[in-house]
Design an enzyme around this catalytic site. Structure first.
Site, PDB file in Angstrom:
ATOM      1  N   SER A   1      17.540  -8.125  43.930  1.00  0.00           N
ATOM      2  CA  SER A   1      15.660  -8.871  43.428  1.00  0.00           C
ATOM      3  C   SER A   1      15.707  -8.483  44.535  1.00  0.00           C
ATOM      4  CB  SER A   1      16.627 -10.256  43.402  1.00  0.00           C
ATOM      5  OG  SER A   1      15.487 -11.196  42.828  1.00  0.00           O
TER       6      SER A   1
ATOM      7  N   ASP B   1      17.932 -10.983  31.876  1.00  0.00           N
ATOM      8  CA  ASP B   1      17.092 -11.924  33.074  1.00  0.00           C
ATOM      9  C   ASP B   1      15.826 -12.518  32.394  1.00  0.00           C
ATOM     10  OD1 ASP B   1      15.730 -11.906  35.663  1.00  0.00           O
ATOM     11  OD2 ASP B   1      17.130 -10.128  36.747  1.00  0.00           O
TER      12      ASP B   1
ATOM     13  N   HIS C   1      21.120 -12.029  36.130  1.00  0.00           N
ATOM     14  CA  HIS C   1      19.625 -12.100  37.136  1.00  0.00           C
ATOM     15  C   HIS C   1      20.803 -12.579  38.589  1.00  0.00           C
ATOM     16  CE1 HIS C   1      16.497 -11.104  39.602  1.00  0.00           C
ATOM     17  NE2 HIS C   1      16.444 -11.669  40.706  1.00  0.00           N
TER      18      HIS C   1
END
Length: 285
Positions: A150, A227, A261
């Site tokens: 991320s 995600d 995620h």
């Protein structure tokens, strides 16, 4: 944050948690360091992967949840887990939101005076390798790769493109690929770098890929299709388009059907990333 160092047996090696004084960030920084069995058994130094974590994380999230140590131990690779921002400066507003300030350093060097200690780019690329050489002399910091998740995926990609002579390879889970065009990036860059769009572009993987003039390289980007941040924040297709226009970069883009995620997703595929880096680090056993 409790300033307590630790050393835990983990697979064939040991997981360390360390603290050291950072001149760059102006505070004591925490980090995790996994030393594989080969660190103790081999005469030659072991290679290293820097794992850069995402928003809200500390040095402990990936070291405790990713499962990366199993595969790093198999290949004889050390893994370093830096923290995600300076802590303890008590800057007004530093903890008002989860995506800016503490836990959200974005691996850049802030230029706005209020955030003068937010220098995670220099910390990772300059100060941390020196500390590692002093504290863990059998880690070869000249044989190093980058990976992250991320915000940390953004950091890994941008640091690699800007320092391709320092790192052998880069991979990223769910990276923020084009921060100048997403809400997280606009908020962070506006706060840390001010209104100068050209300064923003220097920390944007998509923009850096467009101008990359280094040796032929391959990057590995991993993305879950479920995600919730994919369409608004991560924008991997923008990076893909930039790479396709640059013959010096090949991009392995893996879409993982149904994965989100989280660290459940990362743990499911982290072995692929270690195998990718092991080839570049020449660390295969």
């Amino acid at each position: 944050m409790a300033m307590q160092e630790s050393k835990k047996k983990y697979f064939g090696g040991f997981q360390h948690r360390k603290f050291h004084d950072s001149k760059v960030c102006g505070c004591k920084m925490s980090l995790g360091v996994y030393l594989p069995e080969a660190y103790y058994a081999e005469e030659s130094p072991v290679p290293v992967i820097y794992y850069l974590s995402g928003l809200t994380c500390t040095d402990e999230n990936a070291s405790q949840k990713s499962g990366i140590q199993r595969y790093a131990d198999e290949h004889g690779i050390a893994v370093v887990f830096p923290d995600t921002s300076p802590r303890g400066h008590n800057v007004d507003g530093e903890s008002d939101s989860w995506d800016f300030g503490v836990g959200a350093g974005f691996y850049i060097n802030a230029t706005e005076s209020k955030w003068k200690h937010w220098k995670m780019y220099d910390y990772v690329t300059k100060e941390l390798p020196v500390y590692l050489m002093e504290e863990f002399p059998n880690i070869d910091t000249t044989n190093a790769s980058l990976m992250g998740h991320s915000m940390g995926g953004h950091g890994a990609l941008t640091i690699f493109f800007k320092n391709y002579n320092k790192y052998k390879s880069v991979s990223a889970f769910s990276p923020i690929c084009n921060p100048i065009n997403c809400p997280w990036g606009k908020k962070a860059f506006g706060g840390y770098l001010g209104a100068n769009l050209e300064a923003w572009k220097q920390y944007d993987a998509t923009e850096l890929a467009k101008g990359y003039k280094g040796p032929k390289t391959e990057i590995f980007v991993d993305q879950g299709t479920a995600d919730s941040f994919l369409e608004e924040q991560l924008l991997p297709e923008n990076l893909k388009a930039a790479v396709e226009a640059n013959p010096s970069i090949d991009m392995r883009l893996e879409y993982r059907d149904g994965y989100d995620h989280s660290y459940f997703y990362i743990a499911s595929f982290v072995e692929d990333h270690i195998q990718f880096h092991a080839k570049h680090l020449k660390a295969e056993f």
